[in-house]
Scaffold this motif. Sequence first.
Motif, PDB file in Angstrom:
ATOM      1  N   LEU A  17       0.881  -1.231  -0.014  1.00 54.32           N
ATOM      2  CA  LEU A  17      -0.091   0.127  -0.042  1.00 54.32           C
ATOM      3  C   LEU A  17       0.864   1.112   0.025  1.00 54.32           C
ATOM      4  CD1 LEU A  17      -2.844  -0.574   2.743  1.00 54.32           C
ATOM      5  CD2 LEU A  17      -2.918  -0.855   0.246  1.00 54.32           C
ATOM      6  N   SER A  18       0.406   2.299  -0.796  1.00 54.51           N
ATOM      7  CA  SER A  18       1.121   3.379  -0.711  1.00 54.51           C
ATOM      8  C   SER A  18       0.926   4.229   0.698  1.00 54.51           C
ATOM      9  CB  SER A  18       0.527   4.523  -1.763  1.00 54.51           C
ATOM     10  OG  SER A  18      -0.580   4.878  -0.806  1.00 54.51           O
ATOM     11  N   THR A  19       1.939   4.997   1.167  1.00 57.13           N
ATOM     12  CA  THR A  19       1.852   5.636   2.443  1.00 57.13           C
ATOM     13  C   THR A  19       0.593   6.331   2.699  1.00 57.13           C
ATOM     14  OG1 THR A  19       4.304   5.998   2.274  1.00 57.13           O
ATOM     15  CG2 THR A  19       2.943   7.253   3.877  1.00 57.13           C
ATOM     16  N   ASP A  20      -0.206   6.895   1.676  1.00 57.13           N
ATOM     17  CA  ASP A  20      -1.431   7.688   1.815  1.00 57.13           C
ATOM     18  C   ASP A  20      -2.360   6.772   2.101  1.00 57.13           C
ATOM     19  OD1 ASP A  20      -0.468  10.050   1.563  1.00 57.13           O
ATOM     20  OD2 ASP A  20      -0.688  10.316  -0.624  1.00 57.13           O
ATOM     21  N   ASP A  21      -2.493   5.507   1.348  1.00 54.56           N
ATOM     22  CA  ASP A  21      -3.587   4.512   1.540  1.00 54.56           C
ATOM     23  C   ASP A  21      -3.126   3.841   2.848  1.00 54.56           C
ATOM     24  OD1 ASP A  21      -4.632   4.842  -0.734  1.00 54.56           O
ATOM     25  OD2 ASP A  21      -3.518   3.303  -1.961  1.00 54.56           O
ATOM     26  N   TRP A  22      -2.130   3.682   3.377  1.00 46.20           N
ATOM     27  CA  TRP A  22      -1.934   3.082   4.643  1.00 46.20           C
ATOM     28  C   TRP A  22      -2.491   4.069   5.654  1.00 46.20           C
ATOM     29  CZ3 TRP A  22      -1.196  -1.277   7.253  1.00 46.20           C
ATOM     30  CH2 TRP A  22      -0.779  -1.277   8.615  1.00 46.20           C
ATOM     31  N   ASP A  23      -1.858   5.111   5.433  1.00 47.81           N
ATOM     32  CA  ASP A  23      -2.404   6.408   6.645  1.00 47.81           C
ATOM     33  C   ASP A  23      -4.094   6.273   6.721  1.00 47.81           C
ATOM     34  OD1 ASP A  23       0.149   6.730   7.374  1.00 47.81           O
ATOM     35  OD2 ASP A  23       0.381   8.356   6.262  1.00 47.81           O
ATOM     36  N   ALA A  24      -4.708   6.385   5.297  1.00 51.97           N
ATOM     37  CA  ALA A  24      -6.168   6.288   5.267  1.00 51.97           C
ATOM     38  C   ALA A  24      -6.753   5.213   6.124  1.00 51.97           C
ATOM     39  CB  ALA A  24      -6.370   6.405   3.734  1.00 51.97           C
TER      40      ALA A  24
END
Length: 124
Positions: A17-24
């Motif tokens: 997962l991208s960092t943005d997807d993981w954070d979301a």
Amino acid sequence: MQYLALVYYSEAKMAELSTDDWDALNRECIACGENLSAAGQMLDGRPLMPVETATTVRVRDGKVTVTDGPFAETREQLAGFYLLEARDLNQAIQLAGKIPPARYGSVEVRPVRELKSDGNDHYR
């Protein structure tokens, strides 16, 4: 009745997962926990550190052995838990379906067993 919802997913797939997807996803998990807690349906819950931080302890013939890593090799790893309060298994399943990582792996739902102070257990 209390139910433990064990969250499993492939750590390797989650690492993709991208960092943005993981954070979301983490924000979704926090919101899910807050909503369940506010409704009185989540008693506790925590994410776990990655599987490489696990240590397995066994006692055989009175001797303690310690092994680095989880007790078994699996496709999915235990990632965290939610301790839920539900009227029955059906409601516990509905609540588990709201846990965001279920989209990536699975959530195992199990009733919590109460041990009596005298040690008697009716589930054996």
